[in-house]
Design a protein around this motif. Structure first.
Motif, PDB file in Angstrom:
ATOM      1  N   VAL A   1       0.825  -1.169  -0.099  1.00 25.66           N
ATOM      2  CA  VAL A   1      -0.079  -0.150   0.029  1.00 25.66           C
ATOM      3  C   VAL A   1       0.787   1.211   0.029  1.00 25.66           C
ATOM      4  CG1 VAL A   1      -1.917  -1.007   0.954  1.00 25.66           C
ATOM      5  CG2 VAL A   1      -0.219  -0.127   2.441  1.00 25.66           C
ATOM      6  N   GLU A   2       2.137   1.016  -0.239  1.00 29.93           N
ATOM      7  CA  GLU A   2       3.093   2.473  -0.133  1.00 29.93           C
ATOM      8  C   GLU A   2       2.786   3.463  -1.260  1.00 29.93           C
ATOM      9  OE1 GLU A   2       7.019   1.248   2.255  1.00 29.93           O
ATOM     10  OE2 GLU A   2       7.257   1.327   0.148  1.00 29.93           O
ATOM     11  N   ASN A   3       2.375   3.007  -2.161  1.00 32.61           N
ATOM     12  CA  ASN A   3       2.144   4.109  -3.326  1.00 32.61           C
ATOM     13  C   ASN A   3       0.711   4.627  -3.222  1.00 32.61           C
ATOM     14  OD1 ASN A   3       4.634   3.753  -4.300  1.00 32.61           O
ATOM     15  ND2 ASN A   3       3.993   2.187  -5.702  1.00 32.61           N
ATOM     16  N   THR A   4       0.079   3.877  -2.235  1.00 30.70           N
ATOM     17  CA  THR A   4      -1.504   4.502  -2.323  1.00 30.70           C
ATOM     18  C   THR A   4      -2.031   5.091  -1.222  1.00 30.70           C
ATOM     19  OG1 THR A   4      -2.297   2.325  -2.225  1.00 30.70           O
ATOM     20  CG2 THR A   4      -2.459   3.395  -4.373  1.00 30.70           C
ATOM     21  N   ALA A   5      -1.583   4.662  -0.081  1.00 31.24           N
ATOM     22  CA  ALA A   5      -1.757   5.093   1.374  1.00 31.24           C
ATOM     23  C   ALA A   5      -1.040   6.280   1.963  1.00 31.24           C
ATOM     24  CB  ALA A   5      -1.873   3.835   2.214  1.00 31.24           C
TER      25      ALA A   5
ATOM     26  N   VAL B   1      -7.342   0.669  -1.522  1.00 32.91           N
ATOM     27  CA  VAL B   1      -7.114   2.080  -0.693  1.00 32.91           C
ATOM     28  C   VAL B   1      -7.568   3.207  -1.753  1.00 32.91           C
ATOM     29  CG1 VAL B   1      -5.302   3.915  -0.107  1.00 32.91           C
ATOM     30  CG2 VAL B   1      -5.067   1.369   0.578  1.00 32.91           C
ATOM     31  N   GLN B   2      -7.452   3.122  -3.089  1.00 35.35           N
ATOM     32  CA  GLN B   2      -7.813   4.077  -4.081  1.00 35.35           C
ATOM     33  C   GLN B   2      -9.343   4.151  -4.065  1.00 35.35           C
ATOM     34  OE1 GLN B   2      -5.653   2.556  -7.307  1.00 35.35           O
ATOM     35  NE2 GLN B   2      -4.309   4.354  -7.538  1.00 35.35           N
ATOM     36  N   ALA B   3      -9.768   3.015  -4.080  1.00 40.26           N
ATOM     37  CA  ALA B   3     -11.316   2.954  -3.973  1.00 40.26           C
ATOM     38  C   ALA B   3     -12.027   3.626  -2.766  1.00 40.26           C
ATOM     39  CB  ALA B   3     -12.036   1.625  -4.171  1.00 40.26           C
ATOM     40  N   LEU B   4     -11.410   3.438  -1.514  1.00 40.41           N
ATOM     41  CA  LEU B   4     -11.810   4.001  -0.508  1.00 40.41           C
ATOM     42  C   LEU B   4     -11.703   5.480  -0.442  1.00 40.41           C
ATOM     43  CD1 LEU B   4     -10.671   1.574   2.263  1.00 40.41           C
ATOM     44  CD2 LEU B   4     -12.676   1.857   1.717  1.00 40.41           C
TER      45      LEU B   4
END
Ligand SMILES: O=C(CO)[C@@H](O)[C@H](O)COP(=O)(O)O
Ligand SMILES: [Co+2]
Length: 229
Positions: A24-28, A209-212
């Motif tokens: 999740v490093e690139n999206t969170a 993560v992106q969808a949230l």
């Protein structure tokens, strides 16, 4: 005020924490670390040594949520270890103002958490001591529980207090946050969203993560409290 997503590693594979963080490093925005001591909550997870290792394993800042007794003693140590944010439960703290100041003095953001039945109003005067208020949307202790709708009015009241005092502190929600429930939280005024099972239970955690984030951003844009922010 930007939406932030903080995936909880409580739902990750503890034997592969570095890989799970990397997913999740690139999206969170943060990595949420649930510290449980089997006293404040009936579950036991991890402590300072694992936090120290995680800090070396990921570039994401750590958002440490301490569900432990005696946070006055322990919380500053998580800040000294290098956590970006340290949140203690007010129900467990003897000296919440002193503890918040000690977290800040050690270089981290200071957060204070409220269990679902703990009201926000008694803590109105100490909000300026905080960088984040966490409204728990399940009873703390376990991942994968159902979102408690009864907490939504408290999110709204907390946002109202923050706005009335002209404060910049972030308002976090944690527990049962999913694509189905995140919009309710965002509309009520939350801006930092913890999600465990909704991220690590998904086939693609980065996409989850992106969808949230997309849902929270859409809901924030139509929230009445967002005017003037
Ligand atoms: O603090 C806690 C539980 O006490 C959380 O951070 C959970 O890890 C969230 O998990 P989900 O409810 O999103 O599955
Ligand atoms: Co948590």
């Amino acid at each position: 005020m930007a939406v932030q997503i903080s995936p909880s590693i409580l739902s990750a594979d503890f034997a592969r924490l570095a890989d799970e963080a990397a997913a999740v490093e690139n999206t969170a925005d943060w990595l949420h670390v649930d510290v449980m001591d089997n006293h404040f909550v009936p579950n036991l997870t991890l402590g300072l040594p694992v936090v120290a290792s995680l800090l070396r394993a990921t570039s994401l800042p750590l958002d440490c949520h301490l569900m432990i007794e005696d946070p006055d003693r322990w919380a500053p140590q998580y800040a000294e270890a290098g956590a970006g944010s340290v949140t203690f439960h007010v129900e467990a703290a003897q000296a919440p103002i002193r503890t918040a100041r000690a977290i800040r003095a050690a270089g981290a953001r200071a957060g204070m958490a409220l269990k679902p039945a703990t009201p926000v109003e008694p803590y109105e005067d100490m909000l300026p001591e905080l960088d984040m208020l966490l409204v728990m949307t399940v009873e703390p202790g376990f991942g994968g529980q159902s979102f408690l709708d009864v907490t939504v009015p408290k999110i709204r009241r907390a946002r109202d207090l923050i706005r009335r005092h002209g404060l910049q502190l972030w308002l976090q929600v944690d527990g049962g946050v999913s694509e189905e429930t995140i919009e309710r939280c965002a509309e009520a005024g939350a801006d930092v969203f913890v999600a465990g099972s909704a991220v690590y239970g998904a086939d693609d955690p980065a996409k989850a993560v992106q969808a949230l984030r997309e849902r929270a951003e859409r809901a924030t844009a139509r929230a009445p409290w967002a005017c003037g922010h």
